[in-house]
Write a protein that holds these residues in place. Structure first.
Motif, PDB file in Angstrom:
ATOM      1  N   ASP A 100      -2.631 -23.857  -3.974  1.00 59.78           N
ATOM      2  CA  ASP A 100      -2.712 -23.381  -5.350  1.00 59.78           C
ATOM      3  C   ASP A 100      -3.857 -22.388  -5.547  1.00 59.78           C
ATOM      4  N   VAL A 101      -4.976 -22.622  -4.835  1.00 62.88           N
ATOM      5  CA  VAL A 101      -6.110 -21.689  -4.920  1.00 62.88           C
ATOM      6  C   VAL A 101      -5.719 -20.333  -4.347  1.00 62.88           C
ATOM      7  N   ASP A 102      -5.054 -20.296  -3.178  1.00 64.02           N
ATOM      8  CA  ASP A 102      -4.599 -19.033  -2.586  1.00 64.02           C
ATOM      9  C   ASP A 102      -3.633 -18.317  -3.519  1.00 64.02           C
ATOM     10  N   ALA A 103      -2.752 -19.073  -4.123  1.00 60.45           N
ATOM     11  CA  ALA A 103      -1.744 -18.457  -4.998  1.00 60.45           C
ATOM     12  C   ALA A 103      -2.378 -17.823  -6.209  1.00 60.45           C
ATOM     13  N   ALA A 104      -3.520 -18.369  -6.640  1.00 62.96           N
ATOM     14  CA  ALA A 104      -4.168 -17.816  -7.827  1.00 62.96           C
ATOM     15  C   ALA A 104      -4.718 -16.417  -7.578  1.00 62.96           C
ATOM     16  N   ARG A 105      -4.974 -16.035  -6.283  1.00 67.17           N
ATOM     17  CA  ARG A 105      -5.513 -14.706  -5.966  1.00 67.17           C
ATOM     18  C   ARG A 105      -4.422 -13.662  -5.740  1.00 67.17           C
ATOM     19  N   ILE A 106      -3.189 -14.042  -5.750  1.00 67.57           N
ATOM     20  CA  ILE A 106      -2.079 -13.119  -5.482  1.00 67.57           C
ATOM     21  C   ILE A 106      -1.729 -12.343  -6.750  1.00 67.57           C
ATOM     22  N   GLU A 107      -1.636 -11.010  -6.589  1.00 71.86           N
ATOM     23  CA  GLU A 107      -1.195 -10.173  -7.704  1.00 71.86           C
ATOM     24  C   GLU A 107       0.231  -9.707  -7.424  1.00 71.86           C
ATOM     25  N   HIS A 108       1.060  -9.784  -8.386  1.00 72.81           N
ATOM     26  CA  HIS A 108       2.445  -9.344  -8.252  1.00 72.81           C
ATOM     27  C   HIS A 108       2.541  -7.892  -8.735  1.00 72.81           C
ATOM     28  N   VAL A 109       2.922  -6.983  -7.849  1.00 72.87           N
ATOM     29  CA  VAL A 109       3.092  -5.566  -8.207  1.00 72.87           C
ATOM     30  C   VAL A 109       4.451  -5.092  -7.702  1.00 72.87           C
ATOM     31  N   ARG A 110       4.943  -4.029  -8.355  1.00 69.92           N
ATOM     32  CA  ARG A 110       6.199  -3.426  -7.873  1.00 69.92           C
ATOM     33  C   ARG A 110       5.886  -2.620  -6.625  1.00 69.92           C
ATOM     34  N   ILE A 111       6.717  -2.761  -5.618  1.00 65.08           N
ATOM     35  CA  ILE A 111       6.426  -2.096  -4.352  1.00 65.08           C
ATOM     36  C   ILE A 111       6.411  -0.587  -4.489  1.00 65.08           C
ATOM     37  N   GLU A 112       7.264  -0.009  -5.372  1.00 65.94           N
ATOM     38  CA  GLU A 112       7.271   1.440  -5.540  1.00 65.94           C
ATOM     39  C   GLU A 112       5.967   1.940  -6.171  1.00 65.94           C
ATOM     40  N   ASP A 113       5.407   1.092  -7.081  1.00 71.81           N
ATOM     41  CA  ASP A 113       4.116   1.485  -7.686  1.00 71.81           C
ATOM     42  C   ASP A 113       3.003   1.465  -6.648  1.00 71.81           C
ATOM     43  N   GLU A 114       2.995   0.427  -5.812  1.00 78.08           N
ATOM     44  CA  GLU A 114       1.972   0.335  -4.775  1.00 78.08           C
ATOM     45  C   GLU A 114       2.084   1.474  -3.777  1.00 78.08           C
ATOM     46  N   MET A 115       3.319   1.798  -3.363  1.00 77.70           N
ATOM     47  CA  MET A 115       3.537   2.894  -2.414  1.00 77.70           C
ATOM     48  C   MET A 115       3.094   4.217  -3.029  1.00 77.70           C
ATOM     49  N   GLU A 116       3.408   4.413  -4.298  1.00 81.97           N
ATOM     50  CA  GLU A 116       3.046   5.657  -4.968  1.00 81.97           C
ATOM     51  C   GLU A 116       1.534   5.824  -5.021  1.00 81.97           C
ATOM     52  N   GLN A 117       0.835   4.750  -5.449  1.00 82.57           N
ATOM     53  CA  GLN A 117      -0.612   4.846  -5.571  1.00 82.57           C
ATOM     54  C   GLN A 117      -1.285   5.010  -4.216  1.00 82.57           C
ATOM     55  N   SER A 118      -0.793   4.272  -3.226  1.00 84.41           N
ATOM     56  CA  SER A 118      -1.373   4.373  -1.885  1.00 84.41           C
ATOM     57  C   SER A 118      -1.162   5.767  -1.308  1.00 84.41           C
ATOM     58  N   TYR A 119       0.021   6.310  -1.553  1.00 92.04           N
ATOM     59  CA  TYR A 119       0.291   7.641  -1.019  1.00 92.04           C
ATOM     60  C   TYR A 119      -0.570   8.684  -1.725  1.00 92.04           C
ATOM     61  N   ILE A 120      -0.760   8.531  -3.020  1.00 89.92           N
ATOM     62  CA  ILE A 120      -1.610   9.475  -3.752  1.00 89.92           C
ATOM     63  C   ILE A 120      -3.043   9.399  -3.232  1.00 89.92           C
ATOM     64  N   ASP A 121      -3.526   8.165  -3.007  1.00 93.42           N
ATOM     65  CA  ASP A 121      -4.881   8.013  -2.477  1.00 93.42           C
ATOM     66  C   ASP A 121      -5.009   8.677  -1.112  1.00 93.42           C
ATOM     67  N   TYR A 122      -3.989   8.489  -0.280  1.00 94.87           N
ATOM     68  CA  TYR A 122      -4.003   9.106   1.047  1.00 94.87           C
ATOM     69  C   TYR A 122      -3.957  10.627   0.935  1.00 94.87           C
ATOM     70  N   ALA A 123      -3.091  11.121   0.063  1.00 97.55           N
ATOM     71  CA  ALA A 123      -2.946  12.574  -0.100  1.00 97.55           C
ATOM     72  C   ALA A 123      -4.254  13.194  -0.563  1.00 97.55           C
TER      73      ALA A 123
END
Length: 826
Positions: A14-37
């Motif tokens: 339950d402690v581990d689960a409390a640290r998990i953030e649920h995000v849309r994969i397309e949003d994460e890919m977009e932001q990561s790619y922008i950061d890389y770019a």
């Protein structure tokens, strides 16, 4: 063991689960790619507008600076420089760092190399450089100008990748390196491609923009003619350059530099001496060879790369009889032209922007203002600190006995400083300096030195204060420093700007210029730029202008414009139409080419007169004179359609020849001159217009053994003079007004005395002051002489020496270079 596991234990799901953030994969890919770019854009691929460098370039130069590898030091192993850069500042692969170091040392890649390399650093053929362990490098002097004043708080520093050291965010850059050396790089979703420029032109434009902030692109282009590539070559057209400077984007056509030479065997060869920027010479040669083998390029007999360390030399040998203009066209179309796509993209405040020429210079000027202001503040603080110390030192020297006694009585150093501060109001720094002074510095002579230095420091403080208080004076400093760099490093422009001709045609490749065409009795013909022959004083021998083979002789010389269509009249009464540039251009010592492919001449047929067609009016007439004294006028409209084999211009009696031609309008007088020195002037209206097949009417009653030498058209009030030249090189100039009008078919008046000294008259021309006469002898000597050197005299005189002709030689022909020609105006 009973019971339940506590939910707050560290390893609870339950402690581990409390640290998990649920995000849309397309949003994460977009932001990561922008950061890389953005990381690639800002950290690798794009230059900073201020110093024109990408991080890897800046870090290499800074690492060399920290290592003490300056232009005055010995070379250091490239591997050492790469290692220092990689270990301290640039945490990427060593090959990327070494490739950058190599490029900064290549004089065919950088307009002004920033690294002085020793060893194999590659070539224009695409040869790779030697491994970094074999090459050595040090900074070039230009690189030191980018780093100058770095220690004077001119730019901000930031921590390196592991926070151990600091590195500059940007270099002070004493010259606009972004435009001077250009840059290229591919980021994510964008790329930059900035061409290099001439240092002097960019500095001139920068100074102009400082003085005139409202200057537009056109104003700046008065100084910056266009990119200046290290490999030279030519940029075709100014419109593309303007577009690139005005918008930050453009497509430049870059054309190789080449010339045509004639081999000893009489063949033409095209010699390429400069290639477009970033062209791979070996690949170009290979592709030309492939096209020749496949038949795509015709007329090539041999292909050689004769390049050496002194420069490029690619030789294309043409086959005998091949049209060199066609070969040049084929090479240009497929191999000797390339496109340089300008994208003036750079980082401005960390963000990529496409910049115009003016914006690039404005950003640099603002950077230099910041640098000079910060440097001045730093220097001012240093000067004020020094002045403060000098004030204390001067007080100490002036009160030496008391100071010494005070220090001696003090219990320790701190007490001495406290006592000094209390009695003389010394600051901590002043007291520290006085306590540390040596006894030998308390002499009276020291007072003068301190006062002198103090005055110098005060003057420096005033200067720096004035700079910081006045934007104009700050700008003056920037301009003075730019001018100093220009004086030190400026060189000649290497890349020429040629006019945009659209589709490259044979005519486009021929420069527009006045030319001299020389032809021999055996029908060898060539053209040369008129300015090949400099004017000489009359009486000279001239210089070689042709090399007739044994038994041949020069018969014709005439002036033309290289782009003129010419009507060429021959002694047989035929007329041919010829484009001047079709005549092969050759050196003055060359024999010429056979005219068989240009003019369908019969045996013993020679060109005796030439008329440019561009200015012909159908209402005007072509007026012709023959050797036996006949004259005829034919409307210009009769010569509009001329076959390649020529058409008849005049019907001739047996033994007669067409001698000379003039264009007339029905209101002129005709002056006919004979070999025996006679002239006759009569009204043109006495010769009616007639067709091409007519013989004409008699113009002069010739004496026995005399013959017509030339024809001139004049009119009432004509202030020109008649220039008469004889076969032994003598001549004279007489006002045309002295030749009174008579009736046609008279015997005429004496013009010049002929005989053993003068020989027969060769030709006559109408001239004005400022014209040059060009005289050619049968052996090929050509002399250009100002008409003004030939004195004006009356009729019936002997004349003076115009050309010193050898005993076995004689004047063959002549023509006039008018005062108002492009050659003379230039």
């Amino acid at each position: 063991m009973g019971g339940h596991m506590s939910s707050d234990m560290p390893d609870s799901p339950d402690v581990d689960a409390a640290r998990i953030e649920h995000v849309r994969i397309e949003d994460e890919m977009e932001q990561s790619y922008i950061d890389y770019a953005m990381s690639v854009i800002a950290g690798r691929a794009l230059p900073d507008v201020r110093d024109g460098l990408k991080p890897v370039h800046r870090r290499i130069l800074y690492a060399m600076h920290e290592m003490g590898v300056s232009s005055g030091s010995s070379h250091r192993k490239s591997s050492s420089i790469v290692g220092e850069t990689m270990g301290d500042y640039h945490p990427h692969g060593d090959s990327a760092i070494y490739d950058t170091l190599v490029r900064m040392a290549q004089d065919f890649s950088m307009r002004y190399p920033l690294v002085d390399g020793q060893g194999n650093f590659g070539s224009m053929d695409g040869d790779p450089p030697a491994a970094m362990r074999y090459t050595e490098a040090r900074m070039a002097p230009m690189a030191e100008e980018l780093l100058a004043d770095l220690e004077r708080d001119t730019v901000d520093f930031t921590s390196n990748y592991d926070d151990r050291l600091e590195e500059p965010e940007v270099l002070p850059a004493a010259f606009p390196n972004l435009l001077v050396n250009g840059s290229s790089g591919i980021a994510v979703g964008m790329s930059t491609n900035i061409p290099p420029h001439n240092l002097g032109e960019i500095i001139d434009a920068t100074v102009h923009l400082i003085d005139n902030p409202d200057a537009d692109i056109a104003d700046l282009m008065e100084y910056v003619k266009g990119p200046d590539f290290p490999t030279g070559a030519n940029i075709v057209g100014k419109d593309a350059i303007y577009s690139a400077y005005a918008t930050g984007r453009g497509r430049l056509t870059v054309r190789a530099e080449f010339e045509v030479e004639e081999t000893e065997s009489g063949r033409d060869r095209i010699v390429v001496t400069e290639l477009p920027y970033q062209a791979n010479k070996a690949r170009i040669v290979e592709r030309i060879a492939d096209d020749v083998n496949e038949g795509k390029i015709e007329g090539v007999a041999d292909l050689r790369d004769e390049s050496d360390r002194d420069g490029v030399r690619v030789v294309v040998e043409c086959k005998r009889g091949a049209n060199v203009e066609v070969v040049k066209n084929q090479l240009l179309e497929h191999h000797l032209e390339s496109t340089f796509g300008v994208i003036n993209l750079a980082l401005v405040d960390g963000q990529p922007e496409v910049l115009t020429l003016k914006e690039s210079l404005q950003q640099y000027i603002q950077h230099r203002r910041d640098v000079v202001r910060r440097r001045s503040e730093f220097d001012l603080q240093e000067a004020e600190d020094r002045a403060h110390i000098l004030e204390g030192r001067l007080t100490a020297v002036q009160n030496a006995e008391d100071i010494v006694e005070l220090v001696q009585e003090a219990e320790d150093r701190d007490a001495a400083k406290a006592a000094l501060g209390e009695r003389y109001d010394f600051s901590e720094a002043q007291a520290e300096h006085v306590v540390r002074m040596q006894i030998g510095s308390l002499t009276s002579a020291e007072v003068g030195e301190i006062e002198s230095e103090y005055e110098e420091v005060q003057a420096e403080i005033e200067r720096l204060t004035a700079i910081l208080e006045s934007d104009e004076k700050l700008d003056e400093v920037i301009k003075d420093e730019l001018r100093a760099i220009e004086d030190e490093y400026d060189d000649e422009r290497r890349t020429s700007i040629v006019e945009d001709t659209g589709t490259v045609t044979r005519e486009d490749l021929v420069p527009e210029e006045d030319v001299l065409v020389v032809m021999t009795a055996d029908d060898y013909i060539k053209r040369m730029p008129a300015d090949t022959f400099d004017p000489q004083r009359r009486g000279g021998k001239g210089i070689i202008g042709g090399d007739p083979k044994e038994g041949d002789r020069v018969t014709t010389i005439f002036r033309a414009h290289s782009h003129d269509y010419l009507l060429c009249f021959t002694n047989h009464g035929q007329v041919y139409r010829l484009k001047a540039y079709e005549i092969p251009e050759m050196s003055r010592t060359a024999r010429g080419k056979s005219a068989v492919n240009l003019l369908d001449l019969d045996d013993d047929e020679q060109i005796t007169a030439v008329v440019p067609t561009d200015d012909l009016d159908p209402e005007e007439s072509i007026t012709m004179a023959t050797r036996q004294g006949y004259v005829k006028r034919t409307p210009c409209s009769a010569f509009e359609n001329i076959l390649s084999t020529g058409i008849r211009a005049a019907k001739l009696e047996d033994g007669d020849e067409l001698v000379d031609v003039e264009v007339t309008d029905g209101s002129t007088d005709l002056v006919i001159a004979t070999e025996g020195g006679m002239t006759i002037r009569f009204d043109e209206s006495e010769v009616r217009e007639m067709g091409r097949s007519a013989r004409g009417v008699r113009g002069i009653d010739l004496q026995d053994d005399d013959a017509v030498a030339g024809l001139v058209a004049t009119e009432e009030g004509d202030d020109r003079a008649l220039l008469t030249v004889t076969e032994n090189g003598y001549g004279k100039r007489t006002s045309l007004a002295e030749y009174r009008c008579q009736s046609r078919y008279g015997k005429g008046l004496i013009d010049i005395k002929t005989g053993d000294r003068n020989g027969s008259v060769v030709d006559v021309k109408a001239v004005v002051e400022g014209d040059d006469v060009v005289v050619a002898s049968e052996t090929g000597q050509i002399m250009r002489c100002p008409v003004g050197d030939i004195s004006k005299v009356g009729r019936n005189t002997m004349g003076v020496v115009i050309m010193d002709v050898e005993d076995d030689d004689s004047v063959a022909c002549l023509d006039v270079l008018p005062a108002e020609t492009p050659t003379d105006q230039e």
